[in-house]
Design a protein around this motif. Structure first.
Motif, PDB file in Angstrom:
ATOM      1  N   LYS A 174      -1.845   8.793  -2.979  1.00 52.04           N
ATOM      2  CA  LYS A 174      -1.794   8.481  -4.411  1.00 52.04           C
ATOM      3  C   LYS A 174      -1.331   9.706  -5.199  1.00 52.04           C
ATOM      4  O   LYS A 174      -0.599   9.601  -6.167  1.00 52.04           O
ATOM      5  CB  LYS A 174      -3.175   8.049  -4.888  1.00 52.04           C
ATOM      6  N   GLY A 179       3.506  -1.622  -5.410  1.00 53.16           N
ATOM      7  CA  GLY A 179       2.341  -0.877  -5.005  1.00 53.16           C
ATOM      8  C   GLY A 179       1.753  -0.121  -6.187  1.00 53.16           C
ATOM      9  O   GLY A 179       2.257  -0.216  -7.320  1.00 53.16           O
ATOM     10  N   GLU A 180       0.707   0.671  -5.929  1.00 52.27           N
ATOM     11  CA  GLU A 180       0.002   1.390  -6.985  1.00 52.27           C
ATOM     12  C   GLU A 180       0.659   2.708  -7.359  1.00 52.27           C
ATOM     13  O   GLU A 180       0.245   3.363  -8.303  1.00 52.27           O
ATOM     14  CB  GLU A 180      -1.439   1.630  -6.585  1.00 52.27           C
ATOM     15  N   CYS A 229       4.999   3.656   2.341  1.00 52.78           N
ATOM     16  CA  CYS A 229       4.938   2.342   1.699  1.00 52.78           C
ATOM     17  C   CYS A 229       4.840   1.294   2.800  1.00 52.78           C
ATOM     18  O   CYS A 229       5.746   1.192   3.641  1.00 52.78           O
ATOM     19  CB  CYS A 229       6.162   2.085   0.835  1.00 52.78           C
ATOM     20  N   GLU A 230       3.756   0.536   2.782  1.00 52.17           N
ATOM     21  CA  GLU A 230       3.520  -0.510   3.775  1.00 52.17           C
ATOM     22  C   GLU A 230       3.236  -1.824   3.057  1.00 52.17           C
ATOM     23  O   GLU A 230       2.464  -1.846   2.098  1.00 52.17           O
ATOM     24  CB  GLU A 230       2.320  -0.159   4.651  1.00 52.17           C
ATOM     25  N   GLN A 231       3.855  -2.918   3.534  1.00 56.47           N
ATOM     26  CA  GLN A 231       3.573  -4.228   2.931  1.00 56.47           C
ATOM     27  C   GLN A 231       3.237  -5.245   4.024  1.00 56.47           C
ATOM     28  O   GLN A 231       3.789  -5.203   5.115  1.00 56.47           O
ATOM     29  CB  GLN A 231       4.766  -4.706   2.079  1.00 56.47           C
ATOM     30  N   THR A 234       0.836  -1.188   0.000  1.00 54.64           N
ATOM     31  CA  THR A 234       0.000   0.000   0.000  1.00 54.64           C
ATOM     32  C   THR A 234       0.872   1.239   0.000  1.00 54.64           C
ATOM     33  O   THR A 234       1.713   1.414   0.892  1.00 54.64           O
ATOM     34  CB  THR A 234      -0.925   0.025   1.219  1.00 54.64           C
ATOM     35  N   GLN A 235       0.661   2.076  -1.008  1.00 56.28           N
ATOM     36  CA  GLN A 235       1.366   3.350  -1.070  1.00 56.28           C
ATOM     37  C   GLN A 235       0.375   4.484  -0.834  1.00 56.28           C
ATOM     38  O   GLN A 235      -0.748   4.455  -1.324  1.00 56.28           O
ATOM     39  CB  GLN A 235       2.018   3.563  -2.431  1.00 56.28           C
ATOM     40  N   SER A 236       0.818   5.491  -0.085  1.00 52.94           N
ATOM     41  CA  SER A 236      -0.022   6.670   0.116  1.00 52.94           C
ATOM     42  C   SER A 236       0.858   7.896   0.295  1.00 52.94           C
ATOM     43  O   SER A 236       1.997   7.789   0.766  1.00 52.94           O
ATOM     44  CB  SER A 236      -0.930   6.479   1.338  1.00 52.94           C
TER      45      SER A 236
END
Lengths: 112, 114
Positions: free
Chosen positions: B9, B106-107, B23-25, B5-7
């Motif tokens: 966007k 991530g996105e 960035c969290e995985q 998860t990237q934030s």
């Protein structure tokens, strides 16, 4: 230093065609090669991973081959569809650090 | 579902400001990476981390900083020293960089400097 080249940079084909995307590299001492798909404004989605000891991998309409001796990998897409339109990137892990090196990608448009 | 998860966007920054991209995985991966993507160019490596509390500079680390205090988190700070920060930033992870494992992304976060 590993260099990765993808040709062509852009490709436009009619729906239903079988097509081949190319990825060439300069150092054949690779650990693995991975093909990705990227839609506009999105992250990369992994399509296929080929380990160094393998010659090819298949997933649905996709087939990726690896020829280390010639420094080349190909991604074969059968019966292309408009939904296949995206940028396709290849990445290699090689050298002592295992850090992936990316090509610039091939932008594919499949028109109805 | 497991993933990266990237934030945020989208992020807008004024010149002279530092910004931090998250960035969290939850894949339990040891290795994490930050890449920068500019139009017409391939992905360029900014920083990577093979294990908690350790990270290495990539090809274009100048003007960026990172930390790896937790296995699941690898934030990237774009500092005011980065001369051309407008770009698309991608975070990735793999199970273990020493095994050359499959890379997951991530996105992405799009940073625009005003």
């Amino acid at each position: 230093k590993q260099e990765v080249t993808q040709i062509p940079a852009a490709l436009s084909v009619p729906e239903g065609e079988n097509l081949v995307l190319n990825c060439s590299f300069t150092d054949s001492a690779i650990y693995n090669l991975q093909w990705f798909r990227q839609d506009p404004g999105k992250g990369l989605t992994s399509l296929l991973l080929i380990q160094s000891s393998q010659r090819e991998q298949t997933s649905g309409r996709l087939n990726a081959s690896l020829d280390k001796s010639s420094g080349r990998s190909t991604l074969y897409i059968a019966a292309s569809q408009p939904g296949d339109s995206a940028t396709y990137l290849c990445a290699l892990s090689s050298g002592g650090s295992y850090i992936p090196t990316f090509g610039r990608g091939t932008s594919l448009i499949v028109h109805p | 579902d497991g993933g990266i998860t990237q934030s945020p966007k989208y992020l807008f920054r004024k010149e002279g400001q530092n910004v931090t991209l998250s960035c969290e995985q939850n894949l339990n991966h040891d290795a994490m990476y930050w890449y920068r993507q500019d139009p017409g160019q391939g992905l360029r490596l900014i920083y990577y981390s093979q294990i908690v509390n350790d990270f290495q500079k990539g090809d274009i680390a100048e003007g960026y900083s990172v930390s790896r205090e937790k296995k699941e988190s690898f934030p990237l700070t774009v500092t005011s020293a980065q001369k051309n920060p407008t770009a698309f930033y991608l975070c990735a992870s793999s199970i273990d960089s020493g095994m050359a494992g499959e890379l997951f992304f991530g996105e992405g976060s799009r940073l625009t400097v005003l």
